[in-house]
Scaffold this motif. Structure first.
Motif, short mmCIF file in Angstrom:
data_model
loop_
_atom_site.label_atom_id
_atom_site.label_comp_id
_atom_site.label_asym_id
_atom_site.label_seq_id
_atom_site.Cartn_x
_atom_site.Cartn_y
_atom_site.Cartn_z
N VAL B 217 0.86 -1.19 0.00
CA VAL B 217 0.00 0.00 0.00
C VAL B 217 0.89 1.24 0.00
N GLU B 218 0.58 2.16 -0.91
CA GLU B 218 1.26 3.45 -0.90
C GLU B 218 0.28 4.46 -0.34
N MET B 219 0.71 5.18 0.70
CA MET B 219 -0.22 6.07 1.42
C MET B 219 -0.04 7.52 0.96
N PHE B 220 -1.15 8.18 0.65
CA PHE B 220 -1.12 9.60 0.30
C PHE B 220 -1.98 10.38 1.29
N SER B 221 -1.37 10.80 2.40
CA SER B 221 -2.08 11.62 3.37
C SER B 221 -2.09 13.07 2.88
N ARG B 222 -2.95 13.88 3.50
CA ARG B 222 -3.10 15.28 3.07
C ARG B 222 -3.22 15.39 1.56
N HIS B 223 -4.02 14.50 0.98
CA HIS B 223 -4.35 14.55 -0.44
C HIS B 223 -5.87 14.53 -0.56
N GLU B 224 -6.40 15.34 -1.44
CA GLU B 224 -7.85 15.34 -1.63
C GLU B 224 -8.18 15.02 -3.08
N MET B 225 -9.04 14.01 -3.24
CA MET B 225 -9.49 13.67 -4.59
C MET B 225 -10.43 14.75 -5.10
N ASP B 254 -6.46 0.39 -12.12
CA ASP B 254 -7.40 -0.50 -12.80
C ASP B 254 -8.81 -0.40 -12.23
N ALA B 255 -8.90 0.06 -10.98
CA ALA B 255 -10.21 0.27 -10.38
C ALA B 255 -10.09 1.34 -9.30
N VAL B 256 -11.20 1.99 -9.00
CA VAL B 256 -11.22 3.06 -8.00
C VAL B 256 -12.31 2.73 -6.97
N VAL B 257 -11.96 2.86 -5.69
CA VAL B 257 -12.93 2.65 -4.62
C VAL B 257 -13.13 3.96 -3.88
N LEU B 258 -14.37 4.39 -3.74
CA LEU B 258 -14.66 5.57 -2.93
C LEU B 258 -15.20 5.11 -1.58
N ALA B 259 -14.48 5.46 -0.53
CA ALA B 259 -14.91 5.14 0.83
C ALA B 259 -14.78 6.43 1.62
N SER B 260 -15.45 7.45 1.11
CA SER B 260 -15.18 8.81 1.55
C SER B 260 -16.22 9.34 2.54
N GLY B 261 -17.10 8.45 3.03
CA GLY B 261 -18.00 8.85 4.12
C GLY B 261 -19.25 9.57 3.64
N GLY B 262 -19.96 10.16 4.60
CA GLY B 262 -21.27 10.76 4.34
C GLY B 262 -21.19 12.25 4.09
N GLY B 275 -13.85 18.44 8.26
CA GLY B 275 -13.45 18.22 6.88
C GLY B 275 -14.32 17.24 6.11
N SER B 276 -15.25 16.58 6.78
CA SER B 276 -16.10 15.59 6.09
C SER B 276 -16.82 16.29 4.94
N ASN B 277 -16.83 15.65 3.78
CA ASN B 277 -17.38 16.35 2.61
C ASN B 277 -17.89 15.37 1.58
N VAL B 278 -18.56 15.92 0.57
CA VAL B 278 -19.19 15.08 -0.46
C VAL B 278 -18.40 15.08 -1.76
N THR B 279 -17.28 15.80 -1.78
CA THR B 279 -16.61 16.05 -3.06
C THR B 279 -16.30 14.78 -3.85
N ALA B 280 -15.72 13.78 -3.20
CA ALA B 280 -15.34 12.57 -3.96
C ALA B 280 -16.56 11.95 -4.63
N THR B 281 -17.63 11.76 -3.87
CA THR B 281 -18.80 11.09 -4.45
C THR B 281 -19.54 12.04 -5.42
N LEU B 592 -9.18 27.48 0.42
CA LEU B 592 -9.40 26.90 -0.91
C LEU B 592 -10.00 25.50 -0.80
N GLU B 593 -9.49 24.72 0.15
CA GLU B 593 -10.04 23.37 0.35
C GLU B 593 -11.53 23.46 0.67
N LYS B 594 -11.85 24.36 1.63
CA LYS B 594 -13.25 24.49 2.04
C LYS B 594 -14.12 24.96 0.88
N ALA B 595 -13.59 25.89 0.09
CA ALA B 595 -14.39 26.45 -1.01
C ALA B 595 -14.82 25.37 -1.98
#
Lengths: 247, 676
Positions: B217-225, B254-262, B275-281, B592-595
């Motif tokens: 597993v390669e971890m990318f913290s402080r990254h936002e999709m 090859d595949a993408v999984v979204l487990a980005s919460g509510g 920081g919980s948000n809907v952006t990924a979905t 900018l993140e919040k916007a």
């Protein structure tokens, strides 16, 4: 209440930082400390100054993301996280200094935000029990005496905020590491890797630039989850045993 | 462990006479498309379906797994567990989170516990009973096959977590303890004091870090999709922003999984993390993933009330407090400002005990919340005024303190009462606590089939981010169960059926789909920074939250929802003209993140209102004023609305398109819930 804030501003990892003074007024005692900073940030934004960067997420004292040095104390004057600190702990006219955690192993990213990925790397070095998904036996096949289970839980309550490091004059991560060693070492499932775990984690800890422990105890006093100092005794005991057994 | 209880089949009701066209269609707010259906769940006996699917799903040879890359967005229970498990299996995993460490995901804040059909108490629990309770609790708006599977794997979760060293509460004999929870009649909830979510997440996090060390597993913290890459109709990667350097990065897979919460933060104030948000979905929705049942939100009754305009989030207190605390308000509005200790017994209205004599203070979450709103709307709320009303009711431990002693109360609830005192400055051992409902969980999410695959091939969705298991209302201690079920046991078994078709042809960064996705992210970032208007991001977020809470909160009506849609459109228009985001794109920039997140909430909010408007029935957490019994209880219309509403993005200026998935109940009989 009206307050004078002196806050560390630093534009980026390589930039030179400085303390900047900001007066704030009409602060309600029901606000949390971070909500007070939210208010200041809204004012800065309105007058065209870039808001102060600080970390927080759950704001209910459990995720460990927030952490500020408040007038020289990690998380401020109460035994709690910064997000659970409320303004009723302060008085009208107070001057409050706000700084990031200071430690070589926690470099500043911007303003009050630091990089704590060194903690993750300590966990990678052995802070786990190797049990692949699907390989687990029935949960009741191994009873755990309640006192051991309770002590494991006490140590597992660590939120990884880094206050222990910030409070320590040596910037040691021994309380954080001792908590994980104790949590996993109390459980029967943690025994097979116990020796290797402590040796590997301590090696990573030192490699990251954390200092050693000289029994000051400031870490435990600052810990919002009140992890006791004896987890460091446990760590040292486990390390000594592991080295003697030739790990 | 399997239950052989016979299934009861529902007799189909006679079709109701057609009503007039749904108002959304009339108002031109949406159009209706073709129905959809899950094609992956096997037919046959419900207890055999999951085993059959696992057998039928194609296998990937261990030697081929490392050639397959899977991106997982989010490191909570659903994402962290999946990343660890797929890493252990030998896939090449890239894991992303916006926090500074995967250990901070908001699963960590769950308090009460995790359900599992272990039947350790020998009190009549079984897989079938957990399945039944979950379907009923969801007010018959979830998919039977998925819920049964959830109940089926629940026992494996406990085994797995114990093996990882999760310190669950134990009895003196050394075996695991259970408690009862959320109104069900068996004790099936495993817990670690009030920190169950934390302990389960740390277990998943440690398993994840073990795989990081192992190199799988390669971890990318402080990254936002910020965008999903869809090439040749398949999800093939994401565009993410490094939140520290501001760099826009392309990650292909090859595949993408979204487990980005509510998406509870669409209300601004909720029990979600900041920081919980809907952006990924939401970005995936805009690329073709259907969004299902967005209006199903859960409002939790026992939260600490709003203290003032400065409030940034709301804090939940475990609903276990309702076991011993009594909920009341003054009978007379004139008493609302009085010290509660001076209001005599005969002037108090213990309204839940009065209205629901058999369940009393332990009615389900949706009912307790709505009645609190009702008494406050009548002007009988307590605590500080917020707007024109006092928004609070008393949760009183006086009787419990007399009955049990202060020590016994402290033993059971001490950490919760301490937290209350820290936040409010009031001592709950002396003065009754004040509580009020708050947004807590969202049952809606991206539509997925039995394999957890969305309507975009190769895009999988797990945990709170999907819609699948809780229907219109989630039972307590079931969110942790679903997150870990999806992450450890379901997704790793279903995604292989898709991955077996890979590795897919290598995608070049010059591919049109990649270039388009990157360009749209760049353009959006530049746009947000260039508007330089007068209003902060937070001020827009708060205004949106107020609209949603007022018109799409605990009670919804056609008139209110139409008004909300107008208000949201106006606010969204103003946002893109008048938001003020300072700083630059190439550093850490929290504004900018919040916007970006608020911009997506402004689109989601409208869809939630349209969904709530079109569903002219009440069910679970969705209460339509026009659809209630004479007693004011929720009234479902199974003849018209026993379906999942899966919404397709209709384009920037187009109307969303509704696809219906009929819900067929073969094993549980649909009934009207009653708690009187």
């Amino acid at each position: 209440m009206n307050l004078t804030l002196k806050i560390w501003r630093q534009a980026g990892p390589q930039a030179k930082g400085e303390m900047v003074t900001y007066p704030v007024s009409d602060i309600s005692e029901d606000m949390s400390f971070l909500e007070m900073l939210d208010v200041l940030n809204e004012q800065l934004n309105a007058r065209g100054e870039e808001p102060i960067a600080f970390d927080s997420d759950c704001r209910e004292g459990i995720c460990g993301m927030c952490g500020l040095m408040i007038s020289g104390k990690a998380h401020g004057p109460e035994v709690t996280t910064t997000c659970q600190l409320h303004m009723r702990s302060f008085s009208d006219g107070d001057e409050i200094t706000i700084e990031p955690w200071r430690a070589d192993a926690f470099p500043v990213i911007k303003d009050l935000v630091v990089d704590r990925s060194s903690f993750d790397r300590i966990i990678q070095a052995g802070g786990f029990i190797s049990a692949n998904t699907g390989s687990a036996p029935e949960a009741h096949s191994v009873p755990v005496p309640k006192p051991k289970a309770d002590r494991a839980f006490m140590a597992a309550a660590c939120i990884g905020c880094g206050a222990c490091v910030a409070a320590c004059p040596n910037a040691s991560g021994m309380l954080f590491m001792g908590a994980k060693i104790t949590h996993l070492g109390e459980l029967p499932q943690g025994q097979p890797e116990r020796d290797a775990r402590v040796v590997s984690m301590v090696s990573q800890h030192d490699h990251e630039g954390f200092g050693g422990c000289t029994n000051v105890g400031a870490c435990s006093s600052a810990c919002p989850k009140e992890i006791p100092l004896d987890v460091i005794n446990q760590l040292n005991k486990d390390l000594r045993g592991a080295l003697m057994r030739g790990e | 462990m399997t239950d052989t209880q016979t299934a009861s089949t529902v007799a189909p009701e006679a079709p109701a006479p057609a009503r007039e066209a749904a108002p959304g269609v009339v108002h031109g707010l949406y159009t209706e498309g073709e129905p959809i259906a899950d094609t992956k769940a096997p037919k046959g006996p419900i207890e055999a379906r999951w085993n059959k699917r696992k057998f039928d799903a194609a296998l990937v040879n261990p030697a081929n797994r490392r050639k397959l890359t899977v991106i997982i967005v989010g490191t909570g229970l659903a994402g962290g567990a999946a990343a660890a498990t797929l890493g252990e299996a030998g896939y090449n995993v890239k894991s992303f989170c916006y926090q500074d460490s995967p250990r901070r995901a908001h699963s960590i804040a769950a308090q009460g516990g995790i359900n599992a059909a272990k039947n350790y108490k020998e009190d009549g629990d079984s897989t079938f009973r957990l399945f039944y309770d979950t379907v009923k609790g969801g007010d018959y708006r979830s998919r039977e096959s998925n819920v049964y599977r959830l109940a089926e794997v629940s026992a494996n979760i406990i085994d797995q977590c114990v093996a990882q060293g999760v310190p669950f509460a134990r009895e003196y004999g050394g075996l695991l303890d259970n408690r009862s929870f959320g109104g069900v009649q068996v004790s099936r909830t495993f817990y670690a004091r009030g920190q169950t979510g934390q302990q389960l997440l740390i277990g998943a996090y440690q398993a994840l870090e073990r795989q990081v060390a192992a190199g799988t597993v390669e971890m990318f913290s402080r990254h936002e999709m910020l965008e999903v890459v869809v090439a040749d109709g398949k999800a093939r990667g994401i565009i993410a922003r490094d939140l520290v350097t501001g760099e826009i990065e392309t990650h292909l897979a090859d595949a993408v999984v979204l487990a980005s919460g509510g998406y509870g933060n669409v209300f601004f104030l909720s029990t979600n993390a900041m920081g919980s948000n809907v952006t990924a979905t939401w970005r995936a929705h805009r690329k073709g993933a259907h969004f299902a049942n967005p209006c199903y939100t859960q409002i939790h009754p026992t939260c600490i009330p709003v203290a003032g305009e400065h409030q940034s989030k709301l804090t939940l207190m475990s609903e276990s407090l309702r076991n011993d605390g009594r909920i009341w308000v003054p009978k007379n509005a004139a008493d609302c400002e009085k010290d509660p200790r001076e209001i005599p017994e005969e002037d108090r209205d213990y309204y839940l005990e009065r209205i629901y004599p058999s369940f009393g203070n332990l009615v389900p979450r949706d009912i307790a919340s709505r009645q609190a709103k009702n008494v406050c709307d009548e002007g009988r709320g307590v605590g500080p005024k917020v707007g024109d009303f006092r928004r609070g009711v008393y949760l009183d431990f006086t009787d419990a303190l007399k009955r049990m002693s202060a020590e016994a109360v402290a033993e059971k609830y001490g950490n919760l009462l301490d937290m209350y005192q820290r936040i409010t400055g009031e001592n709950p051992y002396e003065v009754p606590m004040r509580i009020y409902p708050a947004v807590h969980y969202t049952m809606g999410g991206l539509w997925v089939d039995y394999d957890l695959q969305s309507s975009i091939p190769g895009l999988f969705v797990s945990g709170e981010a999907n819609f699948s298991d809780h229907g219109a209302n989630r039972l307590g201690a079931s969110a942790l169960m679903q997150g870990l079920a999806d992450g450890y046991f379901v997704l790793p078994n279903t995604i292989r059926d898709y991955l077996a078709k890979g590795p897919f042809p290598k995608l070049e960064e010059s591919n049109e789909a990649v270039v388009e996705a990157r360009a749209s992210v760049d353009a959006r970032v530049q746009k947000l920074l260039s508007i330089n208007g007068d209003r902060s991001v937070d001020s827009f977020h708060k205004e949106l939250g107020n609209i949603m809470w007022e018109y799409c909160g605990m009670e919804r009506s056609e008139e209110g929802l139409l008004k909300a849609i107008d208000l949201i459109r106006g606010l969204r228009d103003e946002f893109w003209r008048n938001v003020k985001v300072l700083g630059s794109a190439d550093t850490l920039n929290q504004s900018l993140e919040k916007a970006g997140r608020v911009a997506d909430f402004l689109e989601l909010g409208e869809l939630m209102c349209i969904d709530a408007l079109h569903r002219r029935e009440s069910c679970g957490g969705h209460f339509r004023a026009e659809s209630q019994t004479e007693d004011g209880e929720a009234l479902r219309h199974d003849d018209e609305y026993a379906y999942v509403a899966a919404w397709e993005w209709g384009g920037q200026d187009g109307a969303p398109i509704l696809h219906k998935e009929d819900l067929v109940y073969e094993f549980v009989e649909m009934k009207q819930r009653s708690y009187k």
